[in-house]
Structure formats: C-alpha cells, structure tokens
Design a protein around this motif. Sequence first.
Motif, mmCIF file in Angstrom:
data_model
loop_
_atom_site.group_PDB
_atom_site.id
_atom_site.type_symbol
_atom_site.label_atom_id
_atom_site.label_comp_id
_atom_site.label_asym_id
_atom_site.label_seq_id
_atom_site.Cartn_x
_atom_site.Cartn_y
_atom_site.Cartn_z
ATOM 1 N N ASN A 163 12.041 2.037 11.734
ATOM 2 C CA ASN A 163 11.872 2.188 12.918
ATOM 3 C C ASN A 163 11.215 3.432 13.955
ATOM 4 O O ASN A 163 11.693 3.497 15.408
ATOM 5 C CB ASN A 163 13.713 1.866 13.896
ATOM 6 N N THR A 164 10.075 4.166 13.438
ATOM 7 C CA THR A 164 9.655 5.084 14.402
ATOM 8 C C THR A 164 8.617 4.918 15.305
ATOM 9 O O THR A 164 7.479 5.363 15.732
ATOM 10 C CB THR A 164 9.996 6.142 13.392
ATOM 11 N N GLY A 188 5.718 -6.494 6.845
ATOM 12 C CA GLY A 188 6.693 -5.624 5.420
ATOM 13 C C GLY A 188 5.826 -4.331 5.102
ATOM 14 O O GLY A 188 6.384 -3.657 4.476
ATOM 15 N N GLY A 189 4.893 -4.831 4.657
ATOM 16 C CA GLY A 189 3.521 -3.547 3.402
ATOM 17 C C GLY A 189 3.397 -3.000 4.172
ATOM 18 O O GLY A 189 3.580 -3.099 5.072
ATOM 19 N N VAL A 200 -3.206 8.520 5.497
ATOM 20 C CA VAL A 200 -4.056 7.236 5.411
ATOM 21 C C VAL A 200 -2.658 6.242 6.053
ATOM 22 O O VAL A 200 -1.728 6.446 4.504
ATOM 23 C CB VAL A 200 -4.754 7.487 4.025
ATOM 24 N N ILE A 201 -2.965 5.426 6.623
ATOM 25 C CA ILE A 201 -1.703 4.640 6.553
ATOM 26 C C ILE A 201 -2.371 3.026 7.262
ATOM 27 O O ILE A 201 -3.012 2.545 7.310
ATOM 28 C CB ILE A 201 -0.847 4.664 8.298
ATOM 29 N N VAL A 202 -1.130 2.628 6.099
ATOM 30 C CA VAL A 202 -1.782 0.842 5.471
ATOM 31 C C VAL A 202 0.163 -0.279 5.504
ATOM 32 O O VAL A 202 0.523 0.790 5.474
ATOM 33 C CB VAL A 202 -1.742 0.739 3.818
ATOM 34 N N GLU A 203 -0.694 -0.863 6.768
ATOM 35 C CA GLU A 203 0.171 -1.997 6.968
ATOM 36 C C GLU A 203 -0.170 -2.763 5.891
ATOM 37 O O GLU A 203 -1.897 -3.555 6.175
ATOM 38 C CB GLU A 203 0.680 -2.068 8.529
ATOM 39 N N ALA A 204 0.461 -4.333 5.783
ATOM 40 C CA ALA A 204 -0.081 -5.341 5.382
ATOM 41 C C ALA A 204 0.605 -6.265 5.149
ATOM 42 O O ALA A 204 2.157 -6.672 5.960
ATOM 43 C CB ALA A 204 -0.486 -5.254 3.635
ATOM 44 N N ASP A 205 0.229 -8.066 6.201
ATOM 45 C CA ASP A 205 1.093 -9.078 5.619
ATOM 46 C C ASP A 205 0.378 -10.197 5.225
ATOM 47 O O ASP A 205 -0.680 -10.297 5.701
ATOM 48 C CB ASP A 205 1.628 -9.613 7.202
ATOM 49 N N TYR A 206 0.583 -11.252 4.818
ATOM 50 C CA TYR A 206 0.262 -12.591 4.526
ATOM 51 C C TYR A 206 0.178 -13.670 5.656
ATOM 52 O O TYR A 206 -0.188 -13.107 7.062
ATOM 53 C CB TYR A 206 1.037 -13.508 4.214
ATOM 54 N N ASP A 207 -1.306 -14.114 5.571
ATOM 55 C CA ASP A 207 -1.900 -15.040 5.807
ATOM 56 C C ASP A 207 -0.471 -16.345 6.352
ATOM 57 O O ASP A 207 -0.217 -16.780 5.124
ATOM 58 C CB ASP A 207 -2.757 -16.109 5.544
ATOM 59 N N PRO A 208 -0.664 -16.923 7.368
ATOM 60 C CA PRO A 208 0.542 -17.952 7.446
ATOM 61 C C PRO A 208 0.885 -19.075 6.638
ATOM 62 O O PRO A 208 1.617 -19.115 6.362
ATOM 63 C CB PRO A 208 1.214 -18.127 8.833
ATOM 64 N N LYS A 209 -0.870 -19.287 6.922
ATOM 65 C CA LYS A 209 -0.761 -20.704 6.180
ATOM 66 C C LYS A 209 -0.507 -20.335 4.101
ATOM 67 O O LYS A 209 -0.874 -21.140 3.567
ATOM 68 C CB LYS A 209 -1.466 -20.883 6.443
ATOM 69 N N ALA A 210 -0.719 -19.198 4.164
ATOM 70 C CA ALA A 210 -0.749 -18.650 1.849
ATOM 71 C C ALA A 210 0.453 -17.692 1.830
ATOM 72 O O ALA A 210 0.057 -17.110 1.085
ATOM 73 C CB ALA A 210 -2.002 -18.291 2.295
ATOM 74 N N GLY A 214 5.084 -14.974 -2.374
ATOM 75 C CA GLY A 214 4.810 -13.947 -1.913
ATOM 76 C C GLY A 214 6.401 -12.688 -1.484
ATOM 77 O O GLY A 214 6.930 -13.916 -1.457
ATOM 78 N N SER A 215 6.305 -11.762 -1.277
ATOM 79 C CA SER A 215 6.947 -10.716 -1.627
ATOM 80 C C SER A 215 6.754 -9.838 -0.573
ATOM 81 O O SER A 215 5.781 -8.665 -0.505
ATOM 82 C CB SER A 215 7.960 -10.696 -2.522
ATOM 83 N N GLU A 216 7.695 -8.723 -0.081
ATOM 84 C CA GLU A 216 7.324 -7.718 0.549
ATOM 85 C C GLU A 216 7.106 -5.826 -0.650
ATOM 86 O O GLU A 216 5.964 -5.693 -0.160
ATOM 87 C CB GLU A 216 8.231 -7.129 0.949
ATOM 88 N N GLU A 217 7.613 -6.467 -1.750
ATOM 89 C CA GLU A 217 6.977 -5.713 -2.851
ATOM 90 C C GLU A 217 5.318 -5.791 -3.171
ATOM 91 O O GLU A 217 5.076 -4.712 -3.023
ATOM 92 C CB GLU A 217 7.668 -6.054 -3.898
ATOM 93 N N GLU A 218 5.094 -7.168 -3.602
ATOM 94 C CA GLU A 218 3.580 -7.540 -3.602
ATOM 95 C C GLU A 218 2.623 -6.648 -2.298
ATOM 96 O O GLU A 218 1.523 -6.661 -2.332
ATOM 97 C CB GLU A 218 4.064 -9.286 -3.719
ATOM 98 N N LEU A 219 3.067 -7.060 -1.773
ATOM 99 C CA LEU A 219 2.369 -6.459 0.179
ATOM 100 C C LEU A 219 2.676 -4.656 -0.004
ATOM 101 O O LEU A 219 1.076 -4.417 0.359
ATOM 102 C CB LEU A 219 3.258 -7.254 1.145
ATOM 103 N N ASP A 220 3.799 -4.205 -0.527
ATOM 104 C CA ASP A 220 3.533 -2.637 -0.549
ATOM 105 C C ASP A 220 2.565 -2.704 -2.116
ATOM 106 O O ASP A 220 1.582 -1.581 -1.997
ATOM 107 C CB ASP A 220 4.562 -2.457 -1.394
ATOM 108 N N LYS A 221 2.338 -2.989 -3.188
ATOM 109 C CA LYS A 221 1.735 -3.108 -3.993
ATOM 110 C C LYS A 221 -0.033 -2.877 -3.415
ATOM 111 O O LYS A 221 -0.763 -2.030 -3.812
ATOM 112 C CB LYS A 221 1.266 -3.976 -4.984
#
Length: 239
Positions: A163-164, A188-189, A200-210, A214-221
């Motif tokens: 939340n920053t 949440g990735g 280096v800052i990375v954020e990730a999310d899934y394509d809503p159709k696919a 999926g999981s936040e843990e997978e996005l973190d990887k």
Amino acid sequence: MSAPYHPGQSPWPDNQPQRPDRPAPIQFRPDDQVPQGNPWLAWTLRILGLIAIAVISGVVWWYIQNEGPKGPGTGAGGPTEQPSRGAYDFTAKLDEPQVDDSCEDHAYGDTKAFFKQTPCDGLTRSVFTTKIEDRTVYASVSVVEMSDDAKADELRKLTDTDNTGNVSDLVREGVVKLDGLTELSGGGGYAAAQQDNQVVIVEADYDPKASKDGSEEELDKVCKDAIRLGNDMVDGNGG
C-alpha cells in the motif's frame, strides 16, 4: 724367392698377392631396408583423415552459431523474443522500451511523493508476455536509476512495502493496450531487486481469458525471473 725381372718382360701386376678375387660387397639402399606400404591403404587413411577434419569443423561451426553470445534485439516489424536464459521465455510488447527522465510523473501513491523529494536520474519501462501451460501472463518491467546506491535502497524498501504505490506500468498509463486489463498491479505478482544505484521493479497479472488455475505465487515466480530483463532493456538503449 721370386724370379728376377728381365728387360722386355711384362711387369708383375701391381705386386698383388696371388689369390682369388672376392665378390664386391653388398650395397644396402634405404628403399631395401623398409618394405613398401600398400598404396590403397595409404589413400584410404588420407581420405578418412579428411572426413574427420570436415566433421570436426562442422561441429565447431554449429557450436559457434548456436551457443555463441546472443544479445537482445528489437525489430521494427513487431515484438521480439528475449534470449531464453531463465525459467520463462518473454516477448516484448513494444519494439523498444520507453525511456523517461522523470519518475514523479510516472508513479503513484507514496512512491510518487518519494520521487518528488528524491528525483530519479532516469526511468526505462516495457511490458512483456509469457505463457505457463495455457495461461498467458503479462509482466511490467521498470528500471529506475537513482543518484546513488543509498537512495536506490530507500526506493526498493518503499516499493516492497504494501500500500505504498509504485512506478506506473505502461498498461496503467495506456501506452500498452490489453483486453480486460487496465493495469498490471491488480494480480498481486511482484518482485524487485537493486543493483548499485538501479532498482528493477516487476509486476505481473494474467490475461483475464486465461487465468484459470493461476495463483499469486505463480505470478511472483514470473516476476522474479523477469528481473533479468532489466539489464537487457537498459543495455539495448545505451545504458
């Protein structure tokens, strides 16, 4: 006692002893000492040697072409795939990363306030896509250059805190259009890493159709693996 010599007689032949002549000694030549080899065998060995050299040369050439250093590239015709050096293969959504001088204008929340007090020296951003089985993942990669290592450490600790706020990804700013997504911070990735005065800052999310299974843990990887793309982005822009 030998007979006396009288004038008119033929002289003795060189006073040589009277004995049978011996045959001349046998003369040895180098060619007689070593038997000649089989010419067909010699040619066969030569041909096999040439074939072996050709095979070795081909293997070396293949290794140079396939295992040599490969740098990142961007084509004018569309997205380009980054070198596969990690767990995932990433493809850039932009021909070239977007480069900005200001970070305050491209951040939100407490992170924006931080940049107002502590301006960055440069910001490089892009968006990538990858696949996990049948799931498509989008990743925002931002490289922030600060004036020194200490300020880079402050920024990383700030963005690591919930939340920053953060640096705005290019989907949030509308530079990259993705169906069903208005930002890449909603899934949440997240991952961040500091190297000297760069973060280096990375954020990730899934394509809503696919996004099924999926999981936040997978996005973190995915985010942790995508950190390596930061160096490619900066080096490709002369950084």
